[in-house]
Design an enzyme around this catalytic site. Structure first.
Site, PDB file in Angstrom:
ATOM      1  N   GLY A 236       0.681  -1.234   0.041  1.00  0.00           N
ATOM      2  CA  GLY A 236       0.034   0.020  -0.020  1.00  0.00           C
ATOM      3  C   GLY A 236       0.788   1.337   0.009  1.00  0.00           C
ATOM      4  CG  PHE A 237       4.294   1.083   0.020  1.00  0.00           C
ATOM      5  CD1 PHE A 237       4.714   0.530   1.309  1.00  0.00           C
ATOM      6  CD2 PHE A 237       4.288   0.472  -1.096  1.00  0.00           C
ATOM      7  CE1 PHE A 237       5.377  -0.634   1.143  1.00  0.00           C
ATOM      8  CE2 PHE A 237       4.773  -0.831  -1.328  1.00  0.00           C
ATOM      9  CZ  PHE A 237       5.446  -1.481   0.114  1.00  0.00           C
ATOM     10  CB  THR A 466       2.193  -3.899   8.198  1.00  0.00           C
ATOM     11  OG1 THR A 466       0.838  -4.070   8.486  1.00  0.00           O
ATOM     12  CG2 THR A 466       2.843  -2.905   7.224  1.00  0.00           C
ATOM     13  CG  ASN A 624       6.107 -10.728  15.170  1.00  0.00           C
ATOM     14  OD1 ASN A 624       7.078 -11.194  15.219  1.00  0.00           O
ATOM     15  ND2 ASN A 624       5.487 -11.381  14.057  1.00  0.00           N
ATOM     16  CE  LYS A 626      11.063 -14.794  12.137  1.00  0.00           C
ATOM     17  NZ  LYS A 626      10.686 -16.222  11.642  1.00  0.00           N
ATOM     18  CD  GLN A 631       6.477  -3.093   8.308  1.00  0.00           C
ATOM     19  OE1 GLN A 631       5.722  -1.943   8.272  1.00  0.00           O
ATOM     20  NE2 GLN A 631       6.325  -3.789   7.424  1.00  0.00           N
ATOM     21  N   GLY A 694       3.864   2.861  16.923  1.00  0.00           N
ATOM     22  CA  GLY A 694       3.846   2.356  15.470  1.00  0.00           C
ATOM     23  C   GLY A 694       5.590   2.212  14.893  1.00  0.00           C
ATOM     24  CB  VAL A 695       7.637  -0.085  13.887  1.00  0.00           C
ATOM     25  CG1 VAL A 695       6.949  -1.410  13.191  1.00  0.00           C
ATOM     26  CG2 VAL A 695       9.246  -0.234  13.272  1.00  0.00           C
ATOM     27  CD  GLU A 697       3.923   5.795   7.475  1.00  0.00           C
ATOM     28  OE1 GLU A 697       3.751   6.721   6.518  1.00  0.00           O
ATOM     29  OE2 GLU A 697       2.961   5.650   8.287  1.00  0.00           O
TER      30      GLU A 697
END
Length: 731
Positions: A236-237, A466, A624, A626, A631, A694-695, A697
């Site tokens: 998506g990005f 993700t 998680n 991994k 990401q 969050g990670v 971006e």
């Protein structure tokens, strides 16, 4: 008690389906009586359609319908407050940008629709479009609460210009970059099915609630009449936040024909119809004392803002305005109206270009003052959000700097242009990463114990690659004390409880506390049934029932939850929890990180190779390990493309020069070294009770600057216009 999977190295629960080809993406779905649609695209950049000859297409083999501005599909006007594009396709004869959808051909096969679309001849009255930031004049300053323009001055300081003039050391740079595209692997596609007045759409989306609202508004429906199924998404990005013209036109055609319609954009149409990241020019000025302590920071930007609408790029608000301690700060973000294709958020939409600007300027300041770039950032470390007394829920950026420098071997960095190995110049660079974490989305999760021994967790969040489904399973397994193989995670369907949007790196951080609360509520319902249902073997116990690792226990004994459900004649017991929690306004919340990069630049060809990369990030609790590392690695790869490869110039006609994956160059395996990605684990309890920020971006932000700073260290040549092509170094 079963060991918790929270924070472990967990493989994705959908990994086997994806790697074996069993996963079904939007274009993989079919229906009886399915027909195919192909869009016709405008070949001018601005003007109007004076004539459209579609007779040959209408009578071509297999064609069912041809829609155009002369025979339009029924669509509703755009709401005044709607995000994104400000027009509806086919509702008038105006051409607003090159590649705009101006026709739809529907046929019994894709090949018939494609061939018929090529038979349509169009006459235009064209005008010269505005395509250049430099030629379109000064932009208009924007005012957006908390993320717009601001000027903070120390007492007695007349202006930011005065503060800069009074500084002992100054830096004044301008950096530019062209349009960039998400270039997701899966082309945008939809399958639209009407059953009476209910629309079901198989289409990739990142934000189900916004997609439903956009489609319902375009078609004149109530939101409850639209269902989106998005089981798997091939990237998506940011490009799948909104429903673009293709989805709306495909659904409208399906309604007119009363047939299921599949519409897949070809790659060149993806580059024009789907929003791109704005071209942007940024000026950063820094003032400091001789020791590198900042006294003034100014960040001004001019960003492409298409007349047709799109994403309002704001490069400085979440980077420069939040990163460093300074008594004088000025941010001016301006939009320049152009006649180009729509813009939209692309991974780290504001922050990636904004960080390149400020982190390039900080590297230049380090060279002017002779202060090590890491030490310079520590000297200007902010413990509260600049200009406020708001401290962060958690900030361990200083740890990221020190751990990253140590793992990378930063102490071996040489002076610019002095280290050479054979025909290669070798250099090191670093930069800071920052990404806002304050925006937790409203969402809901249902957790149900089933009589087959499984626990089912359902939410409408879309897993765009993700690992959202795996994160949901991890959090629920941890909350109910069961192995992950007994948790069934269901996502990707708007019939499930409304999920968080997979935007702004907020899906997991929003969903995790809601899922934990729903699981705990389901456990309470189970305990209540064990203690009060007359058919429960535990109902007559002298002690209340308790729950542990899937079993209910009282003084009468214990039994598995599946046994209890069968005894009381229930197939399931569950609960749904909704969360609209917002951050305490006394706090600020960001993810942080530090990038360290080594590059090699060929002295004969100017070819640049990234040879080593270390990134350390602070994201609170890791759900998680991994997936989180993956990401970060993906974000750094975005940075490699940003720094060295990705650009799309617009020619004077308004056409993108690169509209395929051969001409628009993205990183491939040969461009990517081993990336040492480290996530500091911790518990940000002031952010949420799960403590995960969050990670997704964060790794993108600043990674391009680290590469460009390494190129300067290798060669002594400063490149401020991205991407860094060999000819820029050979000059």
């Amino acid at each position: 008690m079963n060991p918790s999977p929270l924070g472990g190295n967990i493989s994705r629960i959908d990994g086997r389906a994806k790697t074996t080809g069993a996963a079904r993406y939007s274009a993989d779905y079919g229906e009886p009586d399915l027909v195919h649609a192909v869009l016709v695209s405008a070949t001018i950049g601005l003007g109007s359609i004076t004539a459209m000859d579609s007779d040959a297409a209408t009578h071509a083999p297999g064609v069912l319908a041809v829609y155009s501005p002369f025979a339009p599909l029924r669509l509703q006007p755009v709401a005044q407050d709607a995000l994104g594009e400000r027009y509806r396709p086919l509702q008038d004869r105006e051409v607003r940008f090159h590649g705009q959808a101006i026709g739809v051909v529907v046929a019994d096969s894709f090949e018939h629709a494609r061939d018929a679309a090529a038979m349509i001849s169009i006459d235009y009255q064209s005008r010269a479009p505005r395509t250049s930031l430099a030629d379109a004049g000064p932009g208009d300053s924007i005012a957006v609460p908390d993320s717009g323009n601001k000027t903070l001055l120390a007492p007695g300081v007349a202006s930011i210009d005065a503060a800069l003039r009074d500084s002992e050391v100054t830096v004044d740079i301008t950096v530019t970059q062209q349009a960039q595209h998400a270039a997701a692997m899966e082309p945008h596609a939809s399958v639209a099915i009407w059953r009476e007045d209910q629309l079901t759409l198989y289409t990739g989306t990142q934000f189900p609630g916004r997609a439903v609202a956009g489609i319902a508004g375009a078609l004149g429906l109530a939101p409850e009449q639209v269902r989106i199924i998005s089981t798997h998404v091939g990237g998506g990005f940011g490009s799948r936040v909104l429903p673009w013209s293709d989805v709306i036109l495909g659904a409208a055609a399906a309604r007119e024909l009363n047939r299921p319609v599949k519409l897949i954009l070809n790659r060149s149409q993806v580059f024009s119809i789907v929003g791109h990241r704005s071209a942007v020019s940024q000026r950063v000025r820094l003032g400091s004392r001789a020791d590198g302590t900042l006294t003034a920071v100014s960040h001004e930007s001019d960003a492409e803002a298409p007349a047709v609408g799109g994403w309002p790029l704001r490069t400085a608000a979440e980077t420069t305005a939040a990163l460093y301690r300074t008594p004088n700060l000025h941010v001016d973000q301006r939009h320049v109206t152009l006649d180009t294709a729509p813009t939209w958020a692309m991974r780290a939409p504001n922050e990636a270009p904004g960080a390149f600007a400020i982190e390039t300027a900080m590297d230049e300041l380090a060279n002017l003052t002779g202060v090590d770039p890491v030490e310079l950032r520590l000297r200007n470390y902010a413990t509260t959000l600049p200009g406020t007394d708001r401290r962060w829920t958690s900030k361990r950026l200083d740890e990221c700097y020190r751990l990253g420098a140590n793992r990378f071997g930063w102490s071996r960095r040489a002076s610019p242009g002095t280290r050479r190995e054979g025909q290669w110049f070798v250099g090191m660079g670093m930069a800071t990463a920052i990404y806002p974490a304050a925006g937790r989305s409203a969402n809901a999760v249902e957790v149900s114990f089933r009589d087959d021994g499984t626990v089912v967790a359902s939410t409408g969040v879309m897993d765009i690659g993700t690992g959202a489904a795996t994160a949901l399973a991890i959090v629920v397994a941890d909350a109910v004390g069961l192995p992950m193989d007994r948790v069934v995670a269901r996502v990707g369907d708007t019939n499930f409880p409304p999920g968080a949007g997979a935007v702004g790196s907020r899906a997991t951080s929003s969903m995790a506390p809601t899922a934990r609360a729903a699981a705990r509520a389901a456990v309470e319902r189970l305990i209540e049934a064990a203690s009060t249902n007359p058919h429960s073997p535990l109902v007559s116990s002298e002690t209340p029932a308790s729950y542990d690792s899937g079993r209910l226990q009282t003084s009468n004994g214990s039994l598995d939850f599946a046994e209890l459900l069968r005894e009381i004649g229930r197939s399931d017991i569950g609960a749904t929890h909704s969360d609209e929690a917002s951050l305490n306004p006394s706090f600020a919340a960001h993810g942080f990180g530090a990038h360290f990069c080594e590059v090699r630049v060929n002295s004969f060809t100017g070819e640049t190779r990234v040879s080593r990369f270390t990134t350390v990030v602070d994201i609170g609790r890791v759900i998680n390990a991994k997936a989180a590392r993956s990401q970060v690695v993906g974000g750094v790869i975005f940075g490699i493309g940003h720094a060295l490869l990705e650009a799309n110039p617009v020619d004077p006609s308004g056409r993108f020069a690169a509209n395929n994956l051969a001409d628009y160059v993205v990183p491939v395996n040969a461009d990517v070294p081993f990336i040492d990605a480290v996530c500091l684990d911790g518990n940000d309890s002031d952010f949420s009770d799960v403590g995960a920020r969050g990670v997704g971006e964060l790794g993108t932000v600043g990674s391009a600057a680290a590469i460009a700073n390494a190129v300067y260290n290798a060669t002594g040549i400063r490149v401020r216009d991205l991407p860094i092509h060999p000819e820029l170094l050979l000059r």
